[in-house]
Enzyme design. Structure first.
Site, PDB file in Angstrom:
ATOM      1  N   SER A 296      -3.252  48.866   3.930  1.00 55.48           N
ATOM      2  CA  SER A 296      -4.076  48.375   2.954  1.00 55.48           C
ATOM      3  C   SER A 296      -3.114  46.693   2.107  1.00 55.48           C
ATOM      4  O   SER A 296      -3.581  45.839   2.545  1.00 55.48           O
ATOM      5  CB  SER A 296      -4.312  49.631   2.443  1.00 55.48           C
ATOM      6  OG  SER A 296      -5.099  49.583   0.913  1.00 55.48           O
ATOM      7  N   ASP A 307      -2.124  33.942   5.389  1.00 53.38           N
ATOM      8  CA  ASP A 307      -3.260  32.568   5.344  1.00 53.38           C
ATOM      9  C   ASP A 307      -2.641  31.571   4.752  1.00 53.38           C
ATOM     10  O   ASP A 307      -3.889  30.165   4.820  1.00 53.38           O
ATOM     11  CB  ASP A 307      -4.454  32.765   4.306  1.00 53.38           C
ATOM     12  CG  ASP A 307      -5.579  34.153   5.392  1.00 53.38           C
ATOM     13  OD1 ASP A 307      -4.662  34.563   6.762  1.00 53.38           O
ATOM     14  OD2 ASP A 307      -5.888  35.605   5.067  1.00 53.38           O
ATOM     15  N   LYS A 321      -6.545  48.463   8.370  1.00 53.28           N
ATOM     16  CA  LYS A 321      -7.171  48.713   6.756  1.00 53.28           C
ATOM     17  C   LYS A 321      -7.456  47.852   5.817  1.00 53.28           C
ATOM     18  O   LYS A 321      -6.477  47.814   4.936  1.00 53.28           O
ATOM     19  CB  LYS A 321      -6.230  50.490   6.724  1.00 53.28           C
ATOM     20  CG  LYS A 321      -7.087  51.264   5.563  1.00 53.28           C
ATOM     21  CD  LYS A 321      -6.227  51.589   4.658  1.00 53.28           C
ATOM     22  CE  LYS A 321      -7.423  53.121   3.821  1.00 53.28           C
ATOM     23  NZ  LYS A 321      -7.413  51.716   2.165  1.00 53.28           N
TER      24      LYS A 321
END
Length: 553
Positions: A296, A307, A321
């Site tokens: 999460s 990223d 998740k």
């Protein structure tokens, strides 16, 4: 019961009005029909079931079963569970600051948190709590998370004293301790420090309301101590508040950078969250440690770092998740934590690995197949994929405990010996320096020799499977001599395994013992010498050419 029926009937009447207005809405009709069935069924149970039923427990059970069919994160909190819910989201509760677990029908102190009333009172890890304010705990069970009988008895208003009757190892008679309750804050960063002259380490274990502040404080203190490279550890971090993941990401990426986008059924709730504050650092080399229990919010931070090519991820693939939960207020001071959206990190990928919306006929759920995963690109053009958690840039093998080490741990023998060692040795060296001598390890082997523990190795299991298959397929008579010889050869000996796997068992003992003296800080520092992920991170920092090469397309 009359009140329940009246409320249910009112809801159904209201449903009838809606049904009249929207005759074509078959879904609404099905909801109203099933509510009516539920209300009448409950009424019949209350009137005619042979024993008295508890309405609260019955309804809670039915709600939990209903929500279980959706996903593990949509949960109902009854009125008497609201305090546990607040603890979960804020990390605060009123109590003494000790983790109690039930072992062999004994309520044992498993951990004491630094700076809490429990530590100040002199309570020790390994103490058995016999009574709380005179209440005998014999035959009372505790789930180990503070929510059972023992945990509830220990909680109370700030400033109130609770009297504990404790049995301590090595003492014949029980002792009495008075502990004054206070606000206990479960820290999101239980440890931070310098690993070497220039490498700092921050252990981020949760995302409650103060997580970002704790990370910032830790970062600034380490920077003041000369930190030039950072290891951020989010292993075993189950996640938490979304806004904390955004704020922590913001520490390392430019203001106004996209952090995460949420998309769900209610389009008005869909939103893109950006970094709102100036960052603390845009240049310091970062390694993020992950494993398959990083979930999460921990995956958002890991994914954002990856990223934007802001740092290198080291470890194992994360949990996967990619779901967002929202808390909704219900009647009578109850709450519903409901999955409302999926989140997407800056590359555009959603890392949700399991598809709960399409269950198999047997009720199980499957992972997103590789054929359905889509390729995305980081800011520098590196290829990353959705649908399977976050894959680290440097993948390490997850540690697999040997059967003997697992058995010694699960049977509590590692813990029990640490209690004994703490009693016999008033002090030890600092956790990073503490090592058991070979003679001390042999003392443990001798102590464990008459203790009850056993295990089956994987090879023994495989031989058992082979023997069963041979009997089924009528080959057993032909190979039984060879099987018997193999069994004799691979049959495990505890004494031999204690020697073969000495390094692993010894490391577990050293960590557990250090924890009994230095609490969470001791557990962490004692693990540094044998942590393969940490070693991989430090090796990477020694080769900055390789570090930079990983971050390039």
């Amino acid at each position: 019961m009359k009140r329940f029926t009246l409320l249910a009937s009112s809801a159904i009447v209201a449903g009838g009005i809606g049904l009249f207005s929207f005759k074509t809405d078959d879904r609404f009709f099905e909801i109203a029909r099933n509510l009516d069935i539920y209300a009448t069924l409950f009424k019949e149970l209350n009137l005619y079931y042979v024993d008295e039923i508890n309405p609260n427990r019955m309804v809670k059970t039915s709600i939990d079963a209903m929500l279980k069919a959706l996903d593990p994160y949509t949960n109902f909190f009854a009125e008497d569970e609201i305090e546990d819910y607040r603890t979960m989201t804020t990390g605060r509760y009123n109590g003494i600051g000790a983790l109690i677990g039930n072992r062999q029908d004994r309520n044992i102190v498993l951990m004491i948190y630094e700076g809490t009333p429990a530590e100040k009172s002199g309570l020790r890890i390994g103490d058995e709590i016999l009574k709380i304010d005179g209440v005998d705990l014999k035959n009372r069970k505790d789930r180990g998370d503070g929510s059972g009988d023992t945990g509830k008895l220990l909680k109370g208003q700030n400033g109130t004293a609770v009297k504990l009757t404790v049995r301590r190892f090595g003492q014949k008679d029980p002792i009495e301790l008075s502990v004054t309750r206070d606000v206990v804050k479960m820290t999101n960063v239980p440890y931070y420090g310098m690993i070497s002259d220039e490498v700092g380490y921050i252990d981020l274990k949760d995302f409650t309301a103060t997580a970002a502040r704790e990370v910032r404080t830790a970062y600034q203190e380490l920077k003041g101590k000369g930190m030039k490279k950072l290891i951020l550890d989010v292993r075993e971090n189950p996640g938490g508040l979304l806004n904390m993941a955004i704020d922590i990401s913001n520490i390392f990426i430019p203001k106004d950078s996209e952090v995460v986008t949420t998309k769900g059924k209610v389009t008005e709730w869909n939103k893109t969250y950006t970094a709102l504050n100036p960052p603390l650092d845009l240049d310091m080399p970062i390694v993020v440690l992950t494993n398959n229990h990083s979930a999460s919010a921990a995956e958002i931070v890991s994914g954002v770092i990856q990223d934007y090519d802001r740092g290198v991820l080291v470890g194992q693939r994360t949990f996967g998740k990619g779901l967002v939960q929202t808390t909704r207020e219900l009647s009578f001071n109850t709450k519903l934590k409901i999955t409302t959206a999926k989140y997407y990190i800056p590359s555009g990928r959603c890392i949700q690995a399991i598809d709960y919306s399409h269950r198999n006929p047997d009720g199980s759920v499957g992972k997103v197949p590789d054929s359905l995963k889509t390729a995305f690109k980081t800011k520098a053009g590196r290829v990353v994929y959705d649908g399977g958690g976050v894959l680290p840039d440097v993948v390490t093998e997850a540690p697999t405990p040997t059967p003997i080490a697992l058995s010694l741990t699960n049977k509590g023998l590692i813990f029990d010996y640490a209690v004994k060692y703490r009693h016999e040795h008033p002090t030890i060296k600092p956790a990073r320096e503490f090592r058991l001598t070979d003679a001390e390890y042999q003392e443990f082997v001798k102590w464990a020799s008459d203790k009850e523990y056993d295990y089956t190795t994987q090879v023994e299991k495989d031989l058992g499977t082979l023997e069963a298959s041979a009997k089924k397929e009528k080959y057993f008579d032909q190979i039984q001599d060879q099987l018997k010889a193999l069994k004799t050869k691979v049959s495990h000996s505890k004494d031999a395994d204690m020697l073969t796997f000495k390094n692993e068992i010894k490391a577990l003992l050293e960590q557990e013992i250090a924890g009994h003296y230095y609490l969470q800080r001791g557990l962490k520092e004692a693990s540094f010498a044998t942590d393969p992920d940490l070693k991989a991170a430090l090796d990477l920092f020694k080769d900055m050419t390789r570090y930079q090469a990983i971050l390039k397309k």
